[in-house]
Scaffold this active site. Structure first.
Site, PDB file in Angstrom:
ATOM      1  N   GLU A   1       0.542  -1.440   5.823  1.00  0.00           N
ATOM      2  CA  GLU A   1       1.269  -0.871   6.765  1.00  0.00           C
ATOM      3  C   GLU A   1       0.937   0.743   6.808  1.00  0.00           C
ATOM      4  O   GLU A   1       1.027   1.302   8.089  1.00  0.00           O
ATOM      5  CB  GLU A   1       2.724  -0.627   6.152  1.00  0.00           C
TER       6      GLU A   1
ATOM      7  N   ASP B   1       0.957  -1.224  -0.115  1.00  0.00           N
ATOM      8  CA  ASP B   1       0.047  -0.002   0.260  1.00  0.00           C
ATOM      9  C   ASP B   1       0.777   1.297   0.021  1.00  0.00           C
ATOM     10  O   ASP B   1       2.183   1.250   0.322  1.00  0.00           O
ATOM     11  CB  ASP B   1      -0.878  -0.002   1.238  1.00  0.00           C
TER      12      ASP B   1
END
Ligand SMILES: CSCC[C@H](NC(C)=O)C(=O)O
Ligand SMILES: [Zn+2]
Ligand SMILES: [Zn+2]
EC number: 3.5.1.14
Length: 442
Positions: free
Chosen positions: A181, A116
């Site tokens: 994350e 991400d």
């Protein structure tokens, strides 16, 4: 629905087909990578499927539309590596490519990265932030060039080169790709770290993201500050906005804000006056939200203030919380606080030359004429979950001569720096994966 099986060519039409086939083991030869259709399975069912995996069946779940996962599938197939995908929470998939070592009983090396990225303010970018435009100086502009697509691709390319040279190593190397994350890792690494599939990886040492360094040195992170996010609630007596009401929420709020921000000043001063301190060595306090009030002429019954605090591993957390309690007591009656995040794990990874993992890491860097600067990571990465279960983890993104631009407009990385990073992992992986068996290992 179509399922494919890694680089073999089996297709199934439902998850149930997959499971049926899996569970009748006779259908499979050991050389055939099998599917573990994790996506619709409970953790209990995973236990059973997991046993199949340990019996020599590779695991793969494939009805996932996510573009990053599709890309990783393609990379795995190019590298000739099996992939395990685990949907740890709905829609949050962890993917793991595994390069098996010649002695798979030994502890493995984990190369972790997250897929991400944070959003962009497109209007503030010189170039399309998702086009990876390279300028005349070789600077590649795109969201994620530093955080942390660079590292993901460097891992993959280093493995590609090592495999192309026909190299093999005693220890297994896992490339792990986690999904969230940037929003705290709670539905990714934090959940997965206690999953049986993670335990199966038998990890001995992990590499994860770090930060760029504008100078010649490379920064490496052996620990992180603990994030504490808290809201202080200040109740008070309401009344008409024209009067001197006693015991108001605002008076308490002022006292709370003063205590926290006075402390902030002291810590800022400590950082600015010490030669050897970096941001990771002091406590930061930032007031990030303020709430309260309903009308100009109504003294509010409550006002709340929120702080983002980052606390270095060396600070005594119990004493620190006592100080917060004192600040609240001093602010007046019934001032309370509550945590939105309260990380308490202060484990740091050994950077002693006697530690075999660190020794292999640092010696390799030295052999490449790299200068390392050891620091505490100022923010929070998924490494904190790895360290919290007692595993050593080093935060390292090989980017020197690079301004720190993660999460910023115009994030970029120079192609030469990026390419050198591949060479760095081309040396690091063999060094780590060739560490001889340690006491306690088979
Ligand atoms: C505490 S969960 C949030 C995680 C986020 N990580 C980074 C690297 O920005 C942070 O430190 O704010
Ligand atoms: Zn990151
Ligand atoms: Zn980030």
């Amino acid at each position: 629905m179509l399922y494919s099986v890694g680089h073999s060519c089996f297709h199934y039409h439902t998850v149930s087909d997959v499971s049926q086939t899996l569970l009748s083991k006779a259908t499979y030869k050991r050389k055939t990578p099998a599917i573990l259709a994790f996506t619709s399975k409970t953790w209990e069912e995973l236990g059973t499927l997991n046993q199949l995996a340990t019996n020599g069946y590779q695991a793969l779940a494939l009805d996932l539309p996510d573009a990053a996962l599709k890309f990783l599938d393609r990379m795995a197939s190019e590298l000739g590596l099996p992939v395990v995908k685990v949907e740890v929470c709905p829609g949050r998939v962890v993917a793991i490519m595994t390069w098996m070592g010649t002695n798979p009983g030994l502890k493995s090396i984990l190369l972790n990265s997250h897929t991400d990225v944070v959003p962009v303010y497109k209007e503030h970018w010189k170039y399309d932030p998702f086009a990876a435009f390279k300028d005349a100086d070789g600077n590649i502009y795109a969201r994620g060039t530093q955080d942390m697509k660079c590292v993901t691709i460097q891992y993959i390319e280093a493995i590609r080169r090592l495999k192309a040279k026909g190299q093999t190593f005693a220890r297994t190397t896992h490339l792990m790709f986690v999904p969230d994350e940037e929003v705290g890792g709670h539905k990714g690494m934090e959940m997965f770290i206690n999953h049986p599939e993670f335990k199966n990886l038998n990890v001995g040492f992990a590499l994860d993201e770090g930060l760029a360094n504008p100078g010649e040195a490379f920064t490496v992170f052996y620990g992180e500050r603990n994030p504490w996010w808290l809201t202080v609630r200040c109740p008070g007596s309401p009344g008409h906005g024209s009067r001197f009401v006693e015991n108001t929420a605002a008076e308490k709020l002022r006292s709370v804000i003063n205590s926290f921000l006075d402390f902030r000043e002291k810590e800022k001063h400590r950082l600015n006056t010490s030669e050897c301190f970096t941001l990771g060595d002091v406590t930061t306090v930032n007031m990030t939200m303020l709430n309260g009030g309903v009308a100009y002429n109504v003294i509010p019954a409550e006002m709340d203030v929120s702080f983002d605090m980052r606390i270095p591993p060396a600070v005594n957390l119990q004493e620190f919380e006592e100080q917060i309690k004192r600040w609240c007591r001093e602010a007046g009656e019934d001032v309370t606080y509550e945590f939105a995040q309260k990380h308490m794990n202060q484990t740091v990874t050994s950077t002693d030359e006697s530690d075999p993992w660190w020794h292999a890491f640092s010696c390799t860097c030295k052999s490449l004429n790299m200068t390392l600067k050891k620091e505490i990571f100022p923010a929070a990465t998924d490494s904190r979950f790895i360290r919290a279960v007692g595993l050593p983890a080093i935060g390292f993104s090989p980017m020197n001569h690079t301004p720190i631009l993660l999460h910023d407009h115009n994030e970029y990385l120079n192609e030469q720096v990026f390419l050198r990073g591949i060479q760095v992992y081309e040396k690091l992986v063999p060094a780590l994966a060739s560490i001889p068996p340690q006491p306690g290992e088979e």
